[in-house]
Write an enzyme that holds these catalytic residues in place. Sequence first.
Site, PDB file in Angstrom:
ATOM      1  CG  PHE A 170       9.991  23.343  13.702  1.00  0.00           C
ATOM      2  CD1 PHE A 170       9.643  22.113  14.252  1.00  0.00           C
ATOM      3  CD2 PHE A 170       9.573  24.489  14.366  1.00  0.00           C
ATOM      4  CE1 PHE A 170       8.908  22.038  15.428  1.00  0.00           C
ATOM      5  CE2 PHE A 170       8.844  24.419  15.545  1.00  0.00           C
ATOM      6  CZ  PHE A 170       8.513  23.177  16.077  1.00  0.00           C
ATOM      7  CE  LYS A 194      13.943  31.014   5.910  1.00  0.00           C
ATOM      8  NZ  LYS A 194      14.247  30.237   7.184  1.00  0.00           N
ATOM      9  CD  GLU A 197      16.068  29.105  10.660  1.00  0.00           C
ATOM     10  OE1 GLU A 197      16.070  30.068  11.434  1.00  0.00           O
ATOM     11  OE2 GLU A 197      15.201  28.944   9.776  1.00  0.00           O
ATOM     12  CB  CYS A 303      -0.642  25.624  13.826  1.00  0.00           C
ATOM     13  SG  CYS A 303      -1.057  25.075  12.181  1.00  0.00           S
ATOM     14  CD  GLU A 403       1.722  28.589  18.887  1.00  0.00           C
ATOM     15  OE1 GLU A 403       1.237  27.894  17.989  1.00  0.00           O
ATOM     16  OE2 GLU A 403       2.391  29.616  18.668  1.00  0.00           O
TER      17      GLU A 403
END
Length: 502
Positions: A170, A194, A197, A303, A403
């Site tokens: 995302f 893909k 979502e 990240c 994280e």
Amino acid sequence: MTADGTQSGQIVRSQAHRRPGAVRLANYVAGKWRPADGVDTLDDVDPATGEVAALVPLCGAKQVREAVEAARAVQSEWRATPPQQRARAVLALREGLEARREELVALVTADMGKTLADADGEVGRGIESVESAAAIPHLLKGETLEGVAAGVDVELVRQPVGVVAAITPFNFPAMIPLWFLPFAIACGNSFLLKPSEQDPRPASLIIDIVDAIDEIPAGVVNLVHGGRDAVEAILADPGIGAVSFVGRAETARIVAEGAAATGKRVQALGGAKNSLVVMPDADLNQAIPAIIGSAFGAAGQRCLAGSVCVVVGERERRQQVREALVAAASRLTVGLGADPATDVCPMVSADARERIAEAIGRGASNCAELLLDGRGDPGPAGTRLGPTIVAVTDAESELAREELFGPLLTVVGVEDLDAALAFLNGSRYGNAGAIFTASGEAARRYRYEAQAGMLGVNVGVPAPVAWFPFAGWKDSCDGDLHANGTDAVDFYTRKKVVTSRW
């Protein structure tokens, strides 16, 4: 579990109202947009307002198989297309992206939440990857060695893997699909995307741009929406030869193991806990803005975000750095990504914001001193979290080691560079790190000893340009080859060595 580590096995219904015109997204298979009938949907929620902006079909094995069959049907013809023609197709993609850049930037902001400036930087980095892949006629060149024996020559050539897939996260809904798509097709593969979502609309726009490019035949690029079922179908499908993934470390390991179990090559880029080391001789006028931008840009949902500040020096120096960080962070404006005055955008979802807030609360009641608390107003969608800075006494605590992926900066104090390197190298992650110093000796030692794949010297976000690999180490990457650079060409091709005697 999704690429981002959230649960999506069931239909999700937000408490917010549905935006007028919210549509059910379609897949893109064999050059046509296809509705995914008969599957549940997930609400794609605008992180700024909480409104439902679109309905995301949660596709599974049936839809993935259709896309793989379409990709396989055209791949041999695409492979036979000369590399310079494939390069021209990639250049056409670049021109299409530039022509619709403002539209794509606005959609990244609307769907993911980040500021327009951050979104524009993301799209620009994605376009750099496309430009890099356009050099494919040069990058695909092999090697020869003649005369290894009497009349015997040896040559190495690169050939495409076949059908390859990418599962993207995302936090960079435009850039990371563009890490994979151009290199994959330039190498002669056909491609299945893909997207996350949680914010898949930028990926759909990228595919819409592909749809308008005559040089890319129908079926070479495909898109299937979905969550866990779609990921599992990609890992299980025997027609897919390679999988690229970016997401949480735990999910990356699952993807890597699932791909390996079915004989696929895999590059699974995982999470991070990046440390920024501030030496006693660092120029704080340079270091503090860089650290603030690294920690709180995109609400810390990168990240490469600097989530730990390791301050080297005596107590007075540590206090000086703390005060400078708090003062700078306090001046940041929290607001809508589309507002030019915003410095810290909303988080991608209310659930993501709540997870960070709970971790801050646990730390504050345990081993952390709360220097700046951003947990005030969550905003209309429950997604806002202001810059938060904590100082920990336990360098192995959750706030220092795990994280958390939000606008949270943990401050750790150490006595010297030895201790700073020991802390950095004690992390299970090895994505990135940076040092701020005026000493060439300290910088060189840091470069030599730091166990992370991407390092900065007086640079807060050491993001490599697309001609170099995105090179995480340890739990930050499962697989031997990284995204971008020559690693991308190695990943999307197989080497064949031919020994000939005439």
